[in-house]
Motif scaffolding. Structure first.
Motif, mmCIF file in Angstrom:
data_model
loop_
_atom_site.group_PDB
_atom_site.id
_atom_site.type_symbol
_atom_site.label_atom_id
_atom_site.label_comp_id
_atom_site.label_asym_id
_atom_site.label_seq_id
_atom_site.Cartn_x
_atom_site.Cartn_y
_atom_site.Cartn_z
ATOM 1 N N LYS A 191 1.222 -1.201 0.319
ATOM 2 C CA LYS A 191 -0.156 0.408 0.170
ATOM 3 C C LYS A 191 0.723 1.227 0.310
ATOM 4 N N GLU A 192 0.347 2.499 -0.347
ATOM 5 C CA GLU A 192 1.214 3.766 -0.353
ATOM 6 C C GLU A 192 2.167 3.954 1.107
ATOM 7 N N MET A 193 3.012 4.562 0.509
ATOM 8 C CA MET A 193 4.123 4.840 2.288
ATOM 9 C C MET A 193 4.673 3.677 2.154
ATOM 10 N N ASP A 194 4.377 2.277 1.956
ATOM 11 C CA ASP A 194 5.162 0.945 2.072
ATOM 12 C C ASP A 194 6.309 0.869 2.090
ATOM 13 N N GLU A 195 7.443 0.497 2.807
ATOM 14 C CA GLU A 195 8.628 0.431 2.393
ATOM 15 C C GLU A 195 8.917 -1.298 1.848
ATOM 16 N N VAL A 196 9.377 -1.058 0.439
ATOM 17 C CA VAL A 196 9.983 -2.220 -0.031
ATOM 18 C C VAL A 196 11.747 -2.481 -0.389
ATOM 19 N N ASP A 197 11.746 -3.556 -1.249
ATOM 20 C CA ASP A 197 12.682 -3.790 -2.313
ATOM 21 C C ASP A 197 12.511 -3.525 -3.671
ATOM 22 N N LEU A 198 13.105 -2.845 -3.976
ATOM 23 C CA LEU A 198 13.049 -2.674 -5.359
ATOM 24 C C LEU A 198 13.674 -2.910 -6.050
ATOM 25 N N LEU A 199 14.303 -4.061 -7.762
ATOM 26 C CA LEU A 199 15.367 -3.903 -8.498
ATOM 27 C C LEU A 199 14.843 -3.247 -9.619
ATOM 28 N N VAL A 200 15.541 -2.677 -9.954
ATOM 29 C CA VAL A 200 15.894 -1.983 -11.774
ATOM 30 C C VAL A 200 15.534 -3.567 -12.897
ATOM 31 N N TYR A 201 14.251 -3.639 -13.584
ATOM 32 C CA TYR A 201 14.213 -4.509 -14.407
ATOM 33 C C TYR A 201 14.462 -3.633 -16.036
ATOM 34 N N LYS A 225 4.796 5.186 -3.359
ATOM 35 C CA LYS A 225 4.939 6.680 -3.728
ATOM 36 C C LYS A 225 3.214 6.514 -3.511
ATOM 37 N N LYS A 226 2.283 6.385 -4.909
ATOM 38 C CA LYS A 226 1.750 5.871 -5.201
ATOM 39 C C LYS A 226 0.483 4.749 -6.107
ATOM 40 N N ILE A 227 -0.340 4.743 -5.539
ATOM 41 C CA ILE A 227 -1.229 3.229 -6.652
ATOM 42 C C ILE A 227 -2.348 4.199 -7.207
ATOM 43 N N GLY A 228 -2.189 3.422 -8.700
ATOM 44 C CA GLY A 228 -2.994 4.228 -9.392
ATOM 45 C C GLY A 228 -4.480 3.219 -10.279
ATOM 46 N N PRO A 229 -4.881 4.373 -10.844
ATOM 47 C CA PRO A 229 -6.034 2.887 -11.153
ATOM 48 C C PRO A 229 -5.436 1.662 -12.417
ATOM 49 N N GLU A 230 -5.629 0.793 -12.111
ATOM 50 C CA GLU A 230 -5.883 -0.661 -12.384
ATOM 51 C C GLU A 230 -4.433 -0.934 -11.928
ATOM 52 N N ASN A 231 -4.311 -0.811 -10.706
ATOM 53 C CA ASN A 231 -2.896 -0.515 -9.575
ATOM 54 C C ASN A 231 -1.656 -0.723 -10.497
ATOM 55 N N THR A 232 -1.863 0.297 -11.078
ATOM 56 C CA THR A 232 -0.528 1.474 -11.919
ATOM 57 C C THR A 232 0.533 1.361 -9.901
ATOM 58 N N ILE A 233 1.798 1.310 -10.329
ATOM 59 C CA ILE A 233 2.395 1.883 -9.053
ATOM 60 C C ILE A 233 3.639 2.630 -9.462
ATOM 61 N N ASP A 234 3.230 3.860 -8.374
ATOM 62 C CA ASP A 234 4.831 4.830 -8.135
ATOM 63 C C ASP A 234 5.387 4.876 -7.738
ATOM 64 N N VAL A 235 7.505 4.688 -7.663
ATOM 65 C CA VAL A 235 8.133 4.026 -6.281
ATOM 66 C C VAL A 235 8.698 5.385 -6.575
ATOM 67 N N VAL A 236 9.593 5.811 -5.184
ATOM 68 C CA VAL A 236 10.715 7.048 -4.983
ATOM 69 C C VAL A 236 10.863 5.902 -4.290
ATOM 70 N N VAL A 237 12.788 6.629 -4.172
ATOM 71 C CA VAL A 237 13.872 6.038 -3.463
ATOM 72 C C VAL A 237 13.984 6.971 -2.287
ATOM 73 N N GLY A 238 14.250 6.123 -0.793
ATOM 74 C CA GLY A 238 13.899 7.188 0.199
ATOM 75 C C GLY A 238 12.141 7.131 0.509
ATOM 76 N N LYS A 239 12.500 8.496 1.479
ATOM 77 C CA LYS A 239 10.658 8.820 1.614
ATOM 78 C C LYS A 239 9.935 9.681 1.191
ATOM 79 N N PRO A 240 9.073 9.498 0.768
ATOM 80 C CA PRO A 240 8.584 10.998 0.132
ATOM 81 C C PRO A 240 8.529 11.486 1.145
ATOM 82 N N GLY A 241 7.989 12.827 0.244
ATOM 83 C CA GLY A 241 7.854 13.908 0.862
ATOM 84 C C GLY A 241 8.890 14.616 2.813
#
Length: 277
Positions: free
Chosen positions: A143-153, A192-208
Motif C-alpha cells: 500500500k502507499e507509504m510501504d517500504e519495499v525492496d526494488l530491483l531495476v528491471y 509513492k502512489k497506487i493509481g488506476p488498474e493498480n499501477t504503482i509509482d515508487v521513490v527511493v527514500g521516503k516521500p515528502g
C-alpha cells in the motif's frame, strides 16, 4: 522439513573428519569442514544455506547466496552449454538456466535478471529469465507509504520499471531519480502512489517530509565538516546541489527550510551557516 534453496537453522547431528552432519530428520545433511564454524559441537544450531551438489545430494554451506528461491536477481553467466547456462550465485556450485528458460540466449560474462525456482522434475534450484508472467499487479500486497525492496528491471520512456518485493512492477520516474541507476540495481524504496488498474509509482527514500527527516542529519554533518558554512542556497544550480549533497534541489530547499525553522541554520547571502549549539 528443510527448505532447499534457502537458509535453514539446523542442529549438528554428528561430527566427522570432513565436516558436520546436520539434522534434517533423516540421515543428515553434510556441512563441509571448510564451511563449518570453529568449535561447533553436537546439538549446536547453525544457520546454513541448503542446495544440491554436483552429485545431486543435499549439501549445506555457510556461504551467502546472492539470491534464494523466489528471489529475482541479476546474476552473471560463467559458462554456457548446448543445454543451458550456469550463473554465479555466490556458492560453490553454479545455478543452471535451461535453454528453454532463456529469452534470447545467454553468453559467458553477461548479466541477466532471473528468478530462482525449484525444478519440479529434479527438485533442484534452477533459474528462469522468463519472469514477466510471474509478476502481477492484479492483487497487491503493498500500500502507499510501504517500504519495499526494488530491483531495476528495464528502462521505459518515463523512467525505470522496477520489480517490487519480487512480485509486482512499478515505475521510478526520471524526475524522482537523484543518483546513478543501472539495470539490476537493488535498493530500498517506498510506494509513492497506487493509481488506476493498480499501477504503482515508487521513490527511493521516503516521500515528502519523511524523506527530509533523513536528509537534515546529512546537511548538519556536512556543515560541521566544513566549519559551519556551505556555499549553497536556493539560488544554486540543481546539478551542483545534487553533486555535493546527493539530493534534488527541491529536497535541499525542504531540508534547509526545516533546519531554518528549527533554528539550526541561518541563510547567508551566498550559502547556509550553522548556528552554534
Amino acid at each position: 522439513m528443510v527448505n532447499v534453496g534457502d537458509y535453514n537453522n539446523l542442529k549438528v547431528l554428528r561430527t566427522v573428519d570432513f565436516g558436520l552432519f546436520l539434522d534434517d530428520g533423516n540421515e543428515g545433511i553434510l556441512l563441509p569442514k571448510r564451511f563449518a564454524p570453529a568449535g561447533a559441537k553436537i546439538g549446536d544450531e547453525i544457520n546454513v544455506f541448503v542446495y544440491h551438489d554436483g552429485e545431486d545430494r543435499l549439501i549445506a554451506t555457510t556461504q551467502k547466496a546472492k539470491a534464494r528461491v523466489g528471489d529475482i536477481a541479476m546474476l552473471r553467466a560463467v559458462s554456457v552449454t548446448k543445454q543451458g547456462a550456469f550463473l554465479d550465485w555466490g556458492l560453490m556450485k553454479d545455478i543452471f538456466v535451461p535453454k528453454s528458460k532463456q529469452l534470447s540466449g545467454m553468453r559467458t560474462g553477461g548479466d541477466y535478471i532471473v528468478k530462482l525456482y525449484i525444478d519440479e522434475k529434479t527438485g533442484r534450484v534452477a533459474a528462469t529469465e522468463k519472469i514477466e508472467t510471474l509478476l502481477s499487479n492484479e492483487v497487491l500486497t503493498v500500500k502507499e507509504m510501504d517500504e519495499v525492496d526494488l530491483l531495476v528491471y528495464r528502462k521505459s520512456e518515463i523512467g525505470y520499471v522496477v520489480i517490487i518485493n519480487n512480485q509486482h512492477t512499478g515505475v521510478l520516474h526520471f524526475n524522482e531519480i537523484y543518483r546513478d541507476i543501472q539495470l539490476g540495481d537493488r535498493f530500498s524504496g517506498y510506494i509513492k502512489k497506487i493509481g488506476p488498474e493498480n499501477t504503482i509509482d515508487v521513490v527511493v527514500g521516503k516521500p515528502g517530509y519523511e524523506r527530509v527527516e533523513g536528509e537534515t542529519d546529512k546537511v548538519l554533518r556536512l556543515l560541521r565538516e566544513s566549519n559551519g558554512y556551505l556555499p549553497y542556497n536556493d539560488k544554486s544550480d540543481p546539478a551542483d546541489i545534487y553533486s555535493f549533497f546527493g539530493m534534488s534541489k527541491k529536497t535541499f530547499k525542504m531540508t534547509t527550510g526545516k533546519l531554518y525553522k528549527d533554528r539550526k541554520i541561518i541563510f547567508a547571502q551566498t550559502g547556509i551557516k550553522l548556528i552554534d549549539d
